[in-house]
Design a protein around this motif. Structure first.
Motif, PDB file in Angstrom:
ATOM      1  N   ASN A 100       0.805  -1.226   0.000  1.00  0.00           N
ATOM      2  CA  ASN A 100       0.000   0.000   0.000  1.00  0.00           C
ATOM      3  C   ASN A 100       0.837   1.274   0.000  1.00  0.00           C
ATOM      4  O   ASN A 100       0.300   2.356   0.184  1.00  0.00           O
ATOM      5  N   SER A 141      -0.155   7.180   2.029  1.00  0.00           N
ATOM      6  CA  SER A 141       0.046   6.417   3.259  1.00  0.00           C
ATOM      7  C   SER A 141       0.545   7.342   4.356  1.00  0.00           C
ATOM      8  O   SER A 141       1.027   8.450   4.098  1.00  0.00           O
ATOM      9  N   ASN A 185       0.803   3.200   7.844  1.00  0.00           N
ATOM     10  CA  ASN A 185      -0.625   3.171   8.193  1.00  0.00           C
ATOM     11  C   ASN A 185      -0.890   2.457   9.523  1.00  0.00           C
ATOM     12  O   ASN A 185      -1.837   1.685   9.672  1.00  0.00           O
TER      13      ASN A 185
END
Length: 253
Positions: free
Chosen positions: A165, A171, A187
């Motif tokens: 991600n 993020s 995160n």
């Protein structure tokens, strides 16, 4: 860039006391606070100065090429693009002083990272030359989905497997460094920890940057919304409070 909706992760993280009513200034040791929705001086869409909101006057000034201001980019809030056509185009910021603590530091950034897994890409730092681990002593760094990070350390950590991600998406990056304790989070989830860390609050080349590593001209291919540093190590609860504040504000996860 994708605009992400507010998810269940915010409801969970608010339990630790973060969220809309929390401010990073609520915690002691706040040393630098750069956010794209305050303190930005513009010439057209070019950022010519970025003023520290912590009250400590650690301001950021552009290096060579002015970063680009995006007025409503992430959850209807502004961001600043640091992407450059070439590595020699230093579209980044030089800090006026060192926000790291004498014995430990904690930092956060809301960042959109481009092409982490591109084999031809040597991505540059969010926090450039924080610590003296040398080349690629920052997060993130490619290519091939590898990440090296030596924030506020004499020892580079890596290669680390890049979380899926962080590439081409927004993020929240968090990192803690002190003697025998080094951790970074994406995160809110732990990416790497090292209990043999050698802490360093000395800049690698005598200067510190946002989006730039001074010696090798690595520039961050990406965009930043906010960068926060503390001159001490935050507790787990405190770190989660700052992450919750950022997640509530920007709707990252």
């Amino acid at each position: 860039m994708p605009r992400l909706s507010l998810g269940l992760g915010v409801q969970t993280i608010r339990k630790v006391g973060g969220g809309a009513s929390f401010s990073p200034a609520n915690l002691s040791g706040l040393s630098m606070w750069l956010k794209a929705d305050a303190g930005v001086t513009l010439s057209g869409s070019n950022v010519t100065a970025w003023a520290d909101q912590s009250g400590n006057g650690i301001n950021a000034s552009p290096v060579d090429v002015n970063p680009t201001y995006n007025s409503s980019d992430l959850n209807s809030k502004p961001t600043i693009s640091l992407s450059s056509v070439a590595s020699e185009d230093n579209k980044s910021f030089l800090l006026s002083d060192n926000p790291m603590g004498a014995s430990g530091t904690t930092a956060f950034a809301v960042v959109y990272v481009e092409d982490v897994c591109d084999a031809s890409n040597d991505n540059g730092p969010i926090f450039g030359d924080f610590g003296i681990a040398g080349a690629s002593s920052h997060y993130p760094y490619g290519p091939n989905c590898s990440v090296y990070d030596g924030f506020a350390s004499e020892n580079r950590k890596g290669p680390l497997t890049a979380p899926s991600n962080i590439s081409d998406s927004w993020s929240i990056y968090s990192v803690v460094s002190t003697q025998n304790d080094w951790r970074n989070y994406v995160n809110g989830s732990l990416m790497h920890s090292d209990n043999t860390n050698v802490y360093s609050n000395a800049p690698y080349d005598a200067s510190l940057y946002i989006g730039f590593s001074g010696e090798f001209f690595y520039t961050l291919k990406g965009t930043i919304a906010e960068a926060i540093t503390y001159n001490r190590v935050l507790t787990t609860t405190e770190r989660q409070q700052v992450e919750a504040y950022l997640n509530t504000k920007y709707a990252i996860y």
